[in-house]
Design a protein around this motif. Structure first.
Motif, PDB file in Angstrom:
ATOM      1  N   ALA A 195      25.550   4.773 -37.432  1.00 17.37           N
ATOM      2  CA  ALA A 195      25.469   6.073 -36.750  1.00 17.37           C
ATOM      3  C   ALA A 195      26.885   6.632 -36.651  1.00 17.37           C
ATOM      4  CB  ALA A 195      24.855   5.917 -35.372  1.00 17.37           C
ATOM      5  N   SER A 196      27.112   7.766 -37.288  1.00 15.89           N
ATOM      6  CA  SER A 196      28.434   8.402 -37.261  1.00 15.89           C
ATOM      7  C   SER A 196      28.402   9.574 -36.290  1.00 15.89           C
ATOM      8  CB  SER A 196      28.815   8.890 -38.664  1.00 15.89           C
ATOM      9  OG  SER A 196      28.830   7.796 -39.571  1.00 15.89           O
ATOM     10  N   VAL A 197      29.278   9.538 -35.279  1.00 17.26           N
ATOM     11  CA  VAL A 197      29.288  10.584 -34.253  1.00 17.26           C
ATOM     12  C   VAL A 197      30.715  11.113 -34.084  1.00 17.26           C
ATOM     13  CG1 VAL A 197      28.703  11.189 -31.886  1.00 17.26           C
ATOM     14  CG2 VAL A 197      27.420   9.383 -33.053  1.00 17.26           C
ATOM     15  N   PRO A 198      31.027  12.275 -34.626  1.00 16.40           N
ATOM     16  CA  PRO A 198      32.348  12.858 -34.370  1.00 16.40           C
ATOM     17  C   PRO A 198      32.471  13.243 -32.893  1.00 16.40           C
ATOM     18  CG  PRO A 198      30.926  14.462 -35.442  1.00 16.40           C
ATOM     19  CD  PRO A 198      30.167  13.171 -35.432  1.00 16.40           C
ATOM     20  N   ASN A 199      33.656  13.083 -32.352  1.00 17.86           N
ATOM     21  CA  ASN A 199      33.851  13.406 -30.932  1.00 17.86           C
ATOM     22  C   ASN A 199      35.065  14.305 -30.753  1.00 17.86           C
ATOM     23  OD1 ASN A 199      35.168  12.449 -28.053  1.00 17.86           O
ATOM     24  ND2 ASN A 199      32.943  12.612 -28.007  1.00 17.86           N
ATOM     25  N   LEU A 200      34.826  15.461 -30.139  1.00 20.74           N
ATOM     26  CA  LEU A 200      35.881  16.458 -29.967  1.00 20.74           C
ATOM     27  C   LEU A 200      36.405  16.529 -28.537  1.00 20.74           C
ATOM     28  CD1 LEU A 200      34.220  19.362 -32.020  1.00 20.74           C
ATOM     29  CD2 LEU A 200      35.818  17.621 -32.833  1.00 20.74           C
ATOM     30  N   HIS A 201      36.106  15.520 -27.732  1.00 22.44           N
ATOM     31  CA  HIS A 201      36.466  15.577 -26.313  1.00 22.44           C
ATOM     32  C   HIS A 201      37.984  15.711 -26.108  1.00 22.44           C
ATOM     33  CE1 HIS A 201      36.390  14.840 -22.032  1.00 22.44           C
ATOM     34  NE2 HIS A 201      37.285  13.863 -22.196  1.00 22.44           N
ATOM     35  N   LYS A 202      38.774  14.931 -26.868  1.00 24.39           N
ATOM     36  CA  LYS A 202      40.234  14.982 -26.693  1.00 24.39           C
ATOM     37  C   LYS A 202      40.788  16.353 -27.108  1.00 24.39           C
ATOM     38  CE  LYS A 202      41.079  10.027 -27.173  1.00 24.39           C
ATOM     39  NZ  LYS A 202      41.758   8.956 -27.957  1.00 24.39           N
ATOM     40  N   LEU A 203      40.207  16.938 -28.138  1.00 20.13           N
ATOM     41  CA  LEU A 203      40.656  18.265 -28.570  1.00 20.13           C
ATOM     42  C   LEU A 203      40.364  19.305 -27.489  1.00 20.13           C
ATOM     43  CD1 LEU A 203      41.766  20.119 -30.810  1.00 20.13           C
ATOM     44  CD2 LEU A 203      39.428  20.325 -31.672  1.00 20.13           C
ATOM     45  N   LEU A 204      39.176  19.237 -26.883  1.00 20.90           N
ATOM     46  CA  LEU A 204      38.832  20.167 -25.806  1.00 20.90           C
ATOM     47  C   LEU A 204      39.761  19.975 -24.605  1.00 20.90           C
ATOM     48  CD1 LEU A 204      34.921  19.984 -25.873  1.00 20.90           C
ATOM     49  CD2 LEU A 204      36.383  21.724 -26.898  1.00 20.90           C
ATOM     50  N   LYS A 205      40.012  18.704 -24.280  1.00 22.54           N
ATOM     51  CA  LYS A 205      40.865  18.395 -23.136  1.00 22.54           C
ATOM     52  C   LYS A 205      42.290  18.901 -23.357  1.00 22.54           C
ATOM     53  CE  LYS A 205      42.123  14.537 -20.120  1.00 22.54           C
ATOM     54  NZ  LYS A 205      41.986  13.068 -19.900  1.00 22.54           N
ATOM     55  N   LYS A 206      42.777  18.760 -24.598  1.00 28.23           N
ATOM     56  CA  LYS A 206      44.119  19.230 -24.933  1.00 28.23           C
ATOM     57  C   LYS A 206      44.238  20.744 -24.758  1.00 28.23           C
ATOM     58  CE  LYS A 206      47.436  19.307 -28.753  1.00 28.23           C
ATOM     59  NZ  LYS A 206      47.683  18.903 -30.176  1.00 28.23           N
ATOM     60  N   GLU A 208      42.482  22.431 -22.605  1.00 25.09           N
ATOM     61  CA  GLU A 208      42.043  22.713 -21.244  1.00 25.09           C
ATOM     62  C   GLU A 208      40.659  23.373 -21.213  1.00 25.09           C
ATOM     63  OE1 GLU A 208      45.146  24.974 -19.412  1.00 25.09           O
ATOM     64  OE2 GLU A 208      46.465  23.223 -19.172  1.00 25.09           O
ATOM     65  N   ILE A 209      39.791  22.855 -22.056  1.00 22.46           N
ATOM     66  CA  ILE A 209      38.395  23.324 -22.088  1.00 22.46           C
ATOM     67  C   ILE A 209      37.522  22.221 -21.504  1.00 22.46           C
ATOM     68  CG2 ILE A 209      36.476  24.073 -23.545  1.00 22.46           C
ATOM     69  CD1 ILE A 209      38.558  25.011 -25.581  1.00 22.46           C
ATOM     70  N   GLU A 210      36.800  22.566 -20.464  1.00 19.61           N
ATOM     71  CA  GLU A 210      35.936  21.582 -19.825  1.00 19.61           C
ATOM     72  C   GLU A 210      34.530  21.625 -20.429  1.00 19.61           C
ATOM     73  OE1 GLU A 210      35.831  21.871 -15.637  1.00 19.61           O
ATOM     74  OE2 GLU A 210      37.991  21.596 -15.357  1.00 19.61           O
ATOM     75  N   TYR A 211      33.968  20.419 -20.570  1.00 18.82           N
ATOM     76  CA  TYR A 211      32.593  20.319 -21.063  1.00 18.82           C
ATOM     77  C   TYR A 211      31.876  19.265 -20.231  1.00 18.82           C
ATOM     78  CZ  TYR A 211      28.579  19.185 -23.970  1.00 18.82           C
ATOM     79  OH  TYR A 211      27.314  18.948 -24.408  1.00 18.82           O
ATOM     80  N   GLU A 212      30.666  19.592 -19.791  1.00 14.71           N
ATOM     81  CA  GLU A 212      29.904  18.649 -18.978  1.00 14.71           C
ATOM     82  C   GLU A 212      28.481  18.523 -19.503  1.00 14.71           C
ATOM     83  OE1 GLU A 212      29.904  19.422 -14.845  1.00 14.71           O
ATOM     84  OE2 GLU A 212      32.093  19.507 -14.658  1.00 14.71           O
ATOM     85  N   ASP A 213      27.987  17.295 -19.531  1.00 18.13           N
ATOM     86  CA  ASP A 213      26.577  17.029 -19.794  1.00 18.13           C
ATOM     87  C   ASP A 213      25.898  16.806 -18.449  1.00 18.13           C
ATOM     88  OD1 ASP A 213      26.062  17.137 -22.557  1.00 18.13           O
ATOM     89  OD2 ASP A 213      27.037  15.198 -22.868  1.00 18.13           O
TER      90      ASP A 213
END
Length: 338
Positions: A195-206, A208-213
């Motif tokens: 299962a390949s899952v790209p993750n953009l969390h660090k890019l958003l954090k850099k 200053e974009i917040e994302y919540e599930d």
């Protein structure tokens, strides 16, 4: 000057006609495809024996003298008449599965198996499934394997034939059969799960974009593309993959009990000629040769669930031919007068 103007006018008219017919054909074809699923499809069966006979007759027509051809035709008619009075021998039904990531051909496979089961005789007839797939979703290929098992449950012998690749989900399908044959350089195996899952969390954090599930339930979303992947979420997801892999290994081990499952279920893959020694396949033979060998001892039928050609589609086919002929005529007329 008027002479060239006439030619130009003729060519322009021809192109306008071709474009109009082509546009109409595309429009009507789109309307024709917007039908109601299964109602627009049908089972089609073709005799592979007849195909062999047609090729043989075509070659004989060019190789034999006139008297020899007449004698051969007479002998063929006599053989055909004799066969009509004989009981039906072994029949082999040939199905083809061209896989993709979602195993979208599984619905067609199910309908083809439905059709075969209405006529196939237990322990007398056989089904050959020609598989070409590098795998995909567990749900899609698990269903495809279950469809093949329907045949075995009714005591219909099944052979999986692999000419190029039956890996991962493709091999899950293949080992649902009684035996597996493969061309020498076909790729088989890959008994594993990925299962390949790209993750953009660090890019958003850099940035200053917040994302919540926002979820209800501890494990409703453990891994996502935008949210942070926690150690607990990763471990849970890994556990799910391990469970699927265990089920995959159990499926293979049950169908091929002589396999050293610990050795082959590590996600690796092999050429068929090497896989034979491991027990992943039973015989090295290409699909065409497999059928060619039995052409004289069995009746071979290709079975397909495919789109029904309506009168409208037949008309469109005729329009397409007419458009091509008009274009060829216009081109030839212009080239001849140039």
């Amino acid at each position: 000057m008027p002479f060239w103007l006439d030619i130009a006018a003729f060519v322009i008219k021809a192109l306008v006609i071709v474009a109009a017919i082509g546009g109409l054909a595309i429009l009507v074809a789109r309307l024709a495809r917007s039908g109601d699923g299964d109602k627009d499809r049908e089972i089609r069966i073709k005799s592979i024996n007849d195909r062999y006979d047609d090729m043989r007759d075509a070659l004989n027509a060019g190789l034999l003298e006139k008297k020899e051809r007449k004698a051969l035709i007479k002998a063929r008619k006599k053989e055909a008449k004799a066969r009509r009075g004989q009981p039906v021998g072994k029949r082999i039904f040939v199905l083809t599965f061209k896989g993709d990531l979602r195993a979208t051909a599984v619905k067609n496979l199910g309908r083809e198996i439905d059709a075969v089961l209405t006529v196939a005789r237990p322990q007398a007839d056989e089904v050959v499934v020609r598989i070409d797939s590098g795998g995909g979703t567990v749900t899609g290929y698990g269903l495809a394997a279950a469809e093949i098992l329907r045949l075995r449950e009714r005591r219909i012998k099944v052979t999986s034939s692999v000419d190029q690749v039956a890996a991962s989900g493709g091999y899950m399908m293949a080992c649902a059969a009684d035996r597996i044959v493969a061309a020498p350089f076909a790729v088989v195996g890959s008994i594993g799960v990925v299962a390949s899952v790209p993750n953009l969390h660090k890019l958003l954090k850099k940035n200053e974009i917040e994302y919540e599930d926002i979820t209800a339930g501890e494990f409703k979303r453990t891994v996502s593309v935008l949210g942070e992947i926690t150690p607990a979420g990763r471990d849970h997801f890994q556990g799910k993959l391990e469970a699927i892999h265990a089920a995959f290994k159990a499926h293979v081990a049950e169908r091929r009990p002589n396999l050293d499952i610990a050795r082959v279920a590590n996600g690796d893959y092999w050429l068929a000629r090497d896989a034979l020694a491991l027990g992943l396949v039973d015989e090295i033979v290409a699909g065409d040769e497999l059928l060619f060998r039995v052409r004289d001892s069995a009746r071979l039928y290709e079975v397909k669930w495919e789109a029904r050609k309506t009168p409208l589609q037949q008309l469109l086919g005729g329009l397409g031919v007419a458009a091509r002929r008009a274009a060829d005529f216009a081109y030839g007329r212009a080239a001849g007068l140039a």
